[in-house]
Design a protein around this motif. Structure first.
Motif, PDB file in Angstrom:
ATOM      1  N   ASN A  60      -9.118  16.651 -44.472  1.00 26.89           N
ATOM      2  CA  ASN A  60      -9.581  16.279 -45.816  1.00 26.89           C
ATOM      3  C   ASN A  60      -8.419  15.965 -46.763  1.00 26.89           C
ATOM      4  N   LEU A  61      -7.238  16.543 -46.499  1.00 23.20           N
ATOM      5  CA  LEU A  61      -6.073  16.351 -47.372  1.00 23.20           C
ATOM      6  C   LEU A  61      -5.027  15.435 -46.760  1.00 23.20           C
ATOM      7  N   TYR A  62      -5.202  15.089 -45.519  1.00 26.09           N
ATOM      8  CA  TYR A  62      -4.132  14.469 -44.747  1.00 26.09           C
ATOM      9  C   TYR A  62      -3.561  13.207 -45.398  1.00 26.09           C
ATOM     10  N   ASP A  63      -4.416  12.266 -45.748  1.00 26.78           N
ATOM     11  CA  ASP A  63      -3.936  11.000 -46.298  1.00 26.78           C
ATOM     12  C   ASP A  63      -3.186  11.210 -47.615  1.00 26.78           C
ATOM     13  N   GLU A  64      -3.752  12.042 -48.501  1.00 23.14           N
ATOM     14  CA  GLU A  64      -3.100  12.322 -49.776  1.00 23.14           C
ATOM     15  C   GLU A  64      -1.763  13.021 -49.557  1.00 23.14           C
ATOM     16  N   PHE A  65      -1.746  14.005 -48.663  1.00 19.25           N
ATOM     17  CA  PHE A  65      -0.515  14.742 -48.382  1.00 19.25           C
ATOM     18  C   PHE A  65       0.568  13.807 -47.856  1.00 19.25           C
ATOM     19  N   LEU A  66       0.216  12.950 -46.923  1.00 18.64           N
ATOM     20  CA  LEU A  66       1.204  12.073 -46.303  1.00 18.64           C
ATOM     21  C   LEU A  66       1.827  11.118 -47.321  1.00 18.64           C
ATOM     22  N   ILE A  67       1.008  10.545 -48.183  1.00 20.03           N
ATOM     23  CA  ILE A  67       1.520   9.642 -49.225  1.00 20.03           C
ATOM     24  C   ILE A  67       2.475  10.383 -50.156  1.00 20.03           C
ATOM     25  N   LYS A  68       2.051  11.555 -50.607  1.00 25.59           N
ATOM     26  CA  LYS A  68       2.876  12.317 -51.552  1.00 25.59           C
ATOM     27  C   LYS A  68       4.136  12.853 -50.891  1.00 25.59           C
ATOM     28  N   PHE A  69       4.050  13.206 -49.609  1.00 28.86           N
ATOM     29  CA  PHE A  69       5.221  13.721 -48.890  1.00 28.86           C
ATOM     30  C   PHE A  69       6.302  12.644 -48.814  1.00 28.86           C
ATOM     31  N   LYS A  70       5.911  11.441 -48.470  1.00 28.79           N
ATOM     32  CA  LYS A  70       6.877  10.340 -48.383  1.00 28.79           C
ATOM     33  C   LYS A  70       7.475  10.029 -49.748  1.00 28.79           C
ATOM     34  N   GLU A  71       6.630  10.010 -50.774  1.00 33.00           N
ATOM     35  CA  GLU A  71       7.127   9.744 -52.125  1.00 33.00           C
ATOM     36  C   GLU A  71       8.123  10.810 -52.557  1.00 33.00           C
ATOM     37  N   TYR A  72       7.785  12.067 -52.284  1.00 30.18           N
ATOM     38  CA  TYR A  72       8.653  13.179 -52.680  1.00 30.18           C
ATOM     39  C   TYR A  72      10.008  13.071 -51.975  1.00 30.18           C
ATOM     40  N   ALA A  73       9.977  12.801 -50.661  1.00 26.68           N
ATOM     41  CA  ALA A  73      11.221  12.723 -49.900  1.00 26.68           C
ATOM     42  C   ALA A  73      12.101  11.581 -50.403  1.00 26.68           C
ATOM     43  N   ARG A  74      11.506  10.432 -50.663  1.00 23.12           N
ATOM     44  CA  ARG A  74      12.302   9.292 -51.146  1.00 23.12           C
ATOM     45  C   ARG A  74      12.890   9.563 -52.522  1.00 23.12           C
ATOM     46  N   ARG A  75      12.175  10.365 -53.326  1.00 20.49           N
ATOM     47  CA  ARG A  75      12.620  10.637 -54.693  1.00 20.49           C
ATOM     48  C   ARG A  75      13.689  11.726 -54.756  1.00 20.49           C
ATOM     49  N   HIS A  76      13.620  12.706 -53.851  1.00 21.88           N
ATOM     50  CA  HIS A  76      14.476  13.884 -53.972  1.00 21.88           C
ATOM     51  C   HIS A  76      15.648  13.936 -52.996  1.00 21.88           C
ATOM     52  N   TYR A  77      15.664  13.056 -52.008  1.00 23.76           N
ATOM     53  CA  TYR A  77      16.749  13.125 -51.027  1.00 23.76           C
ATOM     54  C   TYR A  77      17.567  11.845 -51.059  1.00 23.76           C
ATOM     55  N   SER A  78      18.886  12.027 -51.148  1.00 26.75           N
ATOM     56  CA  SER A  78      19.780  10.876 -51.308  1.00 26.75           C
ATOM     57  C   SER A  78      21.115  11.144 -50.638  1.00 26.75           C
ATOM     58  N   PHE A  79      21.671  10.108 -49.999  1.00 23.88           N
ATOM     59  CA  PHE A  79      23.020  10.188 -49.454  1.00 23.88           C
ATOM     60  C   PHE A  79      24.078  10.053 -50.553  1.00 23.88           C
ATOM     61  N   ALA A  80      23.684   9.479 -51.693  1.00 18.56           N
ATOM     62  CA  ALA A  80      24.594   9.330 -52.847  1.00 18.56           C
ATOM     63  C   ALA A  80      25.948   8.776 -52.436  1.00 18.56           C
ATOM     64  N   ASP A  81      25.919   7.572 -51.867  1.00 19.92           N
ATOM     65  CA  ASP A  81      27.152   6.898 -51.444  1.00 19.92           C
ATOM     66  C   ASP A  81      27.920   7.688 -50.388  1.00 19.92           C
ATOM     67  N   PHE A  82      27.197   8.544 -49.664  1.00 13.47           N
ATOM     68  CA  PHE A  82      27.776   9.292 -48.541  1.00 13.47           C
ATOM     69  C   PHE A  82      28.917  10.207 -48.978  1.00 13.47           C
ATOM     70  N   ASP A  83      28.809  10.704 -50.188  1.00 11.73           N
ATOM     71  CA  ASP A  83      29.827  11.606 -50.740  1.00 11.73           C
ATOM     72  C   ASP A  83      29.172  12.955 -51.016  1.00 11.73           C
ATOM     73  N   VAL A  84      29.473  13.967 -50.191  1.00 15.96           N
ATOM     74  CA  VAL A  84      28.810  15.270 -50.323  1.00 15.96           C
ATOM     75  C   VAL A  84      29.212  15.991 -51.604  1.00 15.96           C
ATOM     76  N   PHE A  85      30.263  15.523 -52.273  1.00 16.14           N
ATOM     77  CA  PHE A  85      30.669  16.131 -53.545  1.00 16.14           C
ATOM     78  C   PHE A  85      30.044  15.420 -54.746  1.00 16.14           C
ATOM     79  N   ASN A  86      29.316  14.343 -54.513  1.00 10.20           N
ATOM     80  CA  ASN A  86      28.575  13.666 -55.575  1.00 10.20           C
ATOM     81  C   ASN A  86      27.428  14.573 -56.015  1.00 10.20           C
ATOM     82  N   PRO A  87      27.281  14.860 -57.311  1.00  8.25           N
ATOM     83  CA  PRO A  87      26.197  15.746 -57.773  1.00  8.25           C
ATOM     84  C   PRO A  87      24.810  15.276 -57.364  1.00  8.25           C
TER      85      PRO A  87
END
Length: 500
Positions: free
Chosen positions: A311-338
């Motif tokens: 019952n939640l699967y489609d909504e969860f999957l859409i929001k999970f992908k959106e959340y991951a794209r919004r919150h996870y970043s390589f930031a120019d591949f610099d681990v010291f970048n804030p």
């Protein structure tokens, strides 16, 4: 030269790091002069080199630790242990930025979102174990009869060996070390061969805090040399290991065939997260995304299997992908970048292994942003990857990938999902998301896992026990168990009347 200088221009820091093995309070070369190169997984470039211990070095360290325990450390008052750990906590606070920077360089941890958090936990843990000294070491009087007085004593093992992994170089070391010291043992500790720098720097703080020479000894080196030597050593009375299940099985075998030393193992995991139809979706999305993508998925407790009610699967999957794209970043591949929240995986070997899973043909695959080309970076960066509609027999659901790769499948009934959650040789952790109190506690009862989170995931506390079921290991760490596990029980019988 037994020190090397490491420059970190992003933090405007220059760090002097020991490169010798640490025995009896001194950094010395290894007995054969062999060295290991350390590489920055974010750049692929060499950081420096340090000496690799040998069996001869292990023997010397254990002998020193045994003598120090017998003639010095075991005779010191408990108050001294407490005061030394408190001073160590203050030194860790003082140098937390240096230690975090070394873990960022050596292990590829994003400095702001990962490495500093590890150090905050280490400081909290050290203060906790300082307060635990003497609190969990009491035996008990056991009433038997008027003719007999029986009681138990809690005593340290003496020399204990600690073998720690590369995914949390200093944090995992301190999970073990501080509890072993609080219990009154002496220690020989082996860091992972590709992430030894922070523990070598930490050894300096041990001496600065005032611990007697030889109470803590650090022997970097290869597992097949140093790890095997510690596992087989007749004067090591306990060994604690965190790492792969295969190596854990080998340590268990060695320990049994040598002197039957006590063993604590925290090994692999394939942790499920179950989202029921009454869950708060946004909460479940945030916790499970963090649970798999934090530290680039290099967590034994990573919730790499997510089961969502249909019952939640489609909504969860859409929001999970959106959340991951919004919150996870390589930031120019610099681990010291804030802004960097997704670092590299540890090595070329691990990168290749994860990429083999990503190229798996079972199920549907969604790579959330493009895999970096080697022309962009010479580091080992892997983007978040989601698989769906994966059969339960797939390697994607059965094997520990140890990278930012997750399977999200749907389910219909409780009986179905609890069977899927338990369909693993591992049993380290599990998470459940539901607003139903009964359902949450029922799941916690039925799931085969050493740790269960209800409406959260991967939020350990240093005050509560941690460990696994099945092939995820034996024994517990943290909390009072982190002291008690480094103590052995002695029973004393005293006759109150003469024998006739």
């Amino acid at each position: 030269m037994l020190f090397q200088t490491i420059n970190i221009p992003q933090l405007n820091k220059t760090i002097k790091v020991p490169i010798g093995i640490f025995v009896s309070g001194t950094f010395v070369p290894s007995s054969d002069g062999g060295m290991i190169d350390s590489y920055n997984p974010a750049t692929g470039k060499k950081i420096g080199s340090f000496y690799a211990g040998t069996q001869k070095d292990v023997n010397a360290a254990v002998e020193i630790a045994k003598d120090v325990y017998t003639y010095t450390w075991s005779m010191r008052p408990m108050k001294e242990r407490r005061d030394l750990l408190l001073k160590l906590a203050r030194l860790l606070e003082r140098d937390k930025e240096i230690l975090a920077a070394l873990d960022s360089l050596d292990a590829g941890k994003p400095y702001n979102s990962n490495a500093l958090s590890d150090l905050e936990q280490v400081i909290t843990l050290t203060n906790y174990y300082a307060g635990a000294v003497g609190k969990y070491t009491n035996g008990e009087v056991i009433p038997v009869s008027n003719d007999k007085f029986c009681y138990t004593l809690k005593e340290p093992f003496g020399v204990v060996a600690l073998i720690v992994p590369w995914n949390y170089p200093l944090a995992m070391a301190c999970w073990k070390l501080q509890g072993a010291l609080a219990a009154g043992n002496t220690v020989v500790i082996k860091p992972a061969e590709n992430t030894s720098l922070s523990l070598l720097y930490f050894a300096q703080l041990i001496m600065e805090a005032g611990f007697p020479k030889g109470v803590v000894n650090v022997i970097p080196g290869y597992g097949k040399v140093v790890g095997e030597a510690l596992s087989n050593h007749m004067d090591v009375n306990k060994i604690s290991f965190t790492g792969s299940t295969a190596v854990g099985c080998r340590i268990l075998q060695c320990a049994g065939m040598s002197n039957m030393k006590e063993v604590c193992l925290e090994c692999g995991g394939k942790s499920p997260a179950v989202v029921f139809k009454d869950a708060q979706v946004d909460n479940a999305v945030a916790w499970t995304a963090n649970g798999i993508f934090y530290n680039s998925g290099q967590n034994c407790t990573a919730n790499s299997r997510i089961y969502v009610h249909e019952n939640l699967y489609d909504e969860f999957l859409i929001k999970f992908k959106e959340y991951a794209r919004r919150h996870y970043s390589f930031a120019d591949f610099d681990v010291f970048n804030p802004d960097c929240t997704l670092g590299p995986v540890i090595s070329q070997i691990q990168y290749d292994r994860i990429m083999e899973y990503i190229e798996h043909t079972e199920g549907k695959r969604d790579i959330l942003f493009p895999i970096p080309l080697k022309t962009e970076t010479s580091g080992f960066f892997v983007p978040p990857v989601i698989f769906t509609d994966v059969p339960e027999t797939s390697a994607l659901l059965q094997e520990e990938i140890f990278g930012p790769v997750v399977v999200i499948n749907k389910f219909c009934h409780y009986s179905e999902v609890i069977k899927m959650a338990n369909n693993s040789r591992y049993g380290l952790a599990a998470a459940v998301f539901t607003e139903g109190v009964r359902r949450g506690h029922r799941f916690a009862r039925d799931v085969q896992a050493g740790t269960v989170w209800i409406n959260s995931s991967n939020d350990e506390e240093v005050t509560v026990p941690f460990g696994g079921f099945k092939m995820s290991g034996v024994g517990r760490e943290l909390g009072r168990y982190g002291v008690e596990s480094y103590l052995q029980t002695k029973t004393v019988h005293m006759s109150m009347v003469p024998h006739h």
